[in-house]
Design an enzyme around this catalytic site. Structure first.
Site, PDB file in Angstrom:
ATOM      1  N   ASN A  55      42.108  39.286  52.493  1.00 54.98           N
ATOM      2  CA  ASN A  55      43.376  39.915  51.727  1.00 54.98           C
ATOM      3  C   ASN A  55      43.740  38.997  50.806  1.00 54.98           C
ATOM      4  OD1 ASN A  55      42.845  42.062  53.237  1.00 54.98           O
ATOM      5  ND2 ASN A  55      44.569  41.352  54.847  1.00 54.98           N
ATOM      6  N   ARG A  56      42.854  38.018  50.145  1.00 50.68           N
ATOM      7  CA  ARG A  56      43.406  37.104  49.318  1.00 50.68           C
ATOM      8  C   ARG A  56      42.778  37.318  47.824  1.00 50.68           C
ATOM      9  NH1 ARG A  56      43.369  33.828  53.767  1.00 50.68           N
ATOM     10  NH2 ARG A  56      45.419  33.104  54.599  1.00 50.68           N
ATOM     11  N   GLU A  57      42.405  38.640  47.464  1.00 51.24           N
ATOM     12  CA  GLU A  57      41.585  38.918  46.260  1.00 51.24           C
ATOM     13  C   GLU A  57      42.203  38.439  45.077  1.00 51.24           C
ATOM     14  OE1 GLU A  57      42.625  41.091  48.460  1.00 51.24           O
ATOM     15  OE2 GLU A  57      40.834  42.114  49.438  1.00 51.24           O
ATOM     16  N   ASP A  68      34.389  33.397  48.669  1.00 55.55           N
ATOM     17  CA  ASP A  68      33.599  34.454  47.857  1.00 55.55           C
ATOM     18  C   ASP A  68      33.788  34.275  46.243  1.00 55.55           C
ATOM     19  OD1 ASP A  68      33.243  35.539  50.147  1.00 55.55           O
ATOM     20  OD2 ASP A  68      34.610  37.037  50.093  1.00 55.55           O
ATOM     21  N   ARG A  99      52.090  45.338  48.696  1.00 54.96           N
ATOM     22  CA  ARG A  99      51.114  45.134  49.402  1.00 54.96           C
ATOM     23  C   ARG A  99      51.623  44.406  50.774  1.00 54.96           C
ATOM     24  NH1 ARG A  99      44.918  42.663  48.227  1.00 54.96           N
ATOM     25  NH2 ARG A  99      44.070  42.793  50.307  1.00 54.96           N
ATOM     26  N   GLU A 144      35.396  31.821  54.932  1.00 51.91           N
ATOM     27  CA  GLU A 144      34.540  32.486  54.013  1.00 51.91           C
ATOM     28  C   GLU A 144      35.147  32.068  52.552  1.00 51.91           C
ATOM     29  OE1 GLU A 144      32.892  37.041  52.800  1.00 51.91           O
ATOM     30  OE2 GLU A 144      33.106  36.482  54.857  1.00 51.91           O
ATOM     31  N   THR A 185      37.215  36.813  43.608  1.00 56.43           N
ATOM     32  CA  THR A 185      37.070  35.998  44.316  1.00 56.43           C
ATOM     33  C   THR A 185      38.096  36.257  45.590  1.00 56.43           C
ATOM     34  OG1 THR A 185      38.834  34.677  43.355  1.00 56.43           O
ATOM     35  CG2 THR A 185      36.644  34.158  42.713  1.00 56.43           C
ATOM     36  N   ASN A 186      37.490  35.495  46.789  1.00 50.34           N
ATOM     37  CA  ASN A 186      38.554  35.829  47.913  1.00 50.34           C
ATOM     38  C   ASN A 186      38.424  34.658  48.691  1.00 50.34           C
ATOM     39  OD1 ASN A 186      40.254  37.015  49.575  1.00 50.34           O
ATOM     40  ND2 ASN A 186      38.724  38.901  50.161  1.00 50.34           N
ATOM     41  N   GLU A 211      32.305  37.462  43.736  1.00 48.39           N
ATOM     42  CA  GLU A 211      31.647  38.468  43.892  1.00 48.39           C
ATOM     43  C   GLU A 211      31.646  39.143  42.344  1.00 48.39           C
ATOM     44  OE1 GLU A 211      31.866  40.911  48.087  1.00 48.39           O
ATOM     45  OE2 GLU A 211      33.633  40.894  47.104  1.00 48.39           O
ATOM     46  N   TRP A 269      32.883  51.740  45.607  1.00 44.99           N
ATOM     47  CA  TRP A 269      34.012  51.117  45.190  1.00 44.99           C
ATOM     48  C   TRP A 269      34.071  50.097  43.771  1.00 44.99           C
ATOM     49  CZ3 TRP A 269      34.597  45.717  45.434  1.00 44.99           C
ATOM     50  CH2 TRP A 269      33.560  44.863  46.013  1.00 44.99           C
ATOM     51  N   GLY A 323      36.735  51.572  40.710  1.00 50.45           N
ATOM     52  CA  GLY A 323      37.221  52.279  42.194  1.00 50.45           C
ATOM     53  C   GLY A 323      36.169  53.100  42.739  1.00 50.45           C
TER      54      GLY A 323
END
Length: 295
Positions: free
Chosen positions: A129-131, A104, A281, A102, A120-121, A106, A196, A200
């Site tokens: 988990n690559r935001e 992205d 993280r 995928e 983006t991801n 957003e 979110w 947040g």
């Protein structure tokens, strides 16, 4: 003279085909039909997706693509769009590929006067988990802007008005699966992310302002490989096209100096979150592809 006239007519016809493509030539609404509009006199050249307190709406491409240079223009929800998420992304079919891929875009809504955030991801074989999050350098609600993806055997570029904002290099040699065999559909949608999306989840959607509308136009899929079936021969045809098309040849196999400058400009002035620098993280070790993806 006659030959020149014929060539001129053919060129004009080709341009008209690209510029005159309609939404339903390559896409269809996949949810929220009641909130979809086709504004303007040239019906089908633009689609507006709406969100209210009952449902969002969205569309997807009729067929998936394996490599290419794809884009569309968006105008985002104006005013107070807190809690809304407008998306444009590519994804493989999860029933066929449980470890899906995928890419992205957003757009996270804002309270009036606050800037939009573009997130983006990248998902590779089910791992995301690559935001990365950036502010845009313009008002994305005032006019249409082009958002695109160039995807080939060596890299994936995320583009805004033809300016590179992110690159994901082929890092298979580092143990990172590359997006090189799963054809991906194009999706767009607007939906309720108030839990979110803005601060947040601290800022909720003002439903008295509904419906929230985002508009899409200039659907560009012509410079990509469309897969109308999932046969091996179709995949091979896309690989063959890759090596003979502009998106799969130099100079698109590596970053140009102008693109490197773009990425440095984005990194220094507009990035507000990058997974590569969120070391806590990842147990204080940046993911291996990070050193390769920022110049």
């Amino acid at each position: 003279m006659k030959l020149s006239f014929i060539l001129l007519v053919l060129a004009a016809t080709s341009i008209a085909v690209v510029q005159g493509s309609k939404f339903w030539d390559d896409f269809y609404v996949n949810f929220g039909d009641c909130n979809v509009q086709y504004p303007g006199y040239d019906t089908g050249s633009t689609i507006a997706l709406g969100l209210d307190n009952t449902t969002g709406s969205g569309f997807q491409s009729k067929y998936p693509y394996l490599y290419g240079n794809l884009s569309m223009k968006l105008k985002l929800v104006g005013g107070d769009s807190a809690g809304t998420v407008t998306s444009y992304y590519m994804a493989s079919e999860r029933t066929q590929f449980p470890k899906w891929c995928e890419l992205d875009f957003e757009f996270l809504g804002n309270a009036s006067g606050e800037p939009y955030i573009l997130q983006t991801n990248v998902f590779s074989e089910g791992v995301g988990n690559r935001e990365q999050r950036i502010y845009l350098w313009f008002d994305p609600t005032a006019d249409y802007h082009e958002y695109g993806i160039l995807w080939n055997q060596d890299l994936i570029l995320f583009l805004v008005d033809n300016r590179v904002i992110r690159v994901f290099h082929n890092a298979a040699d580092l143990g990172i699966p590359y997006l090189d065999y799963q054809p991906m559909y194009i999706y767009s949608s607007i939906w309720n992310g108030e839990s979110w999306a803005t601060c947040g989840g601290g800022v909720k959607t003002d439903w008295s302002l509904q419906p929230f509308l985002a508009s899409y136009t200039n659907f560009n899929v012509w410079n990509a490989c469309e897969m109308r079936d999932t046969t091996v021969s179709s995949s091979h045809a896309c690989y063959e096209k890759l090596y003979t098309s502009s998106y799969g040849q130099a100079p698109n196999l590596a970053l140009t100096q102008a693109q490197i400058d773009d990425l440095r400009w984005i990194k220094n002035g507009y990035v507000i979150y990058d997974y590569c620098t969120d070391l806590k993280r990842f147990n204080w070790t940046a993911p291996p592809e990070c050193a390769r993806n920022w110049p």
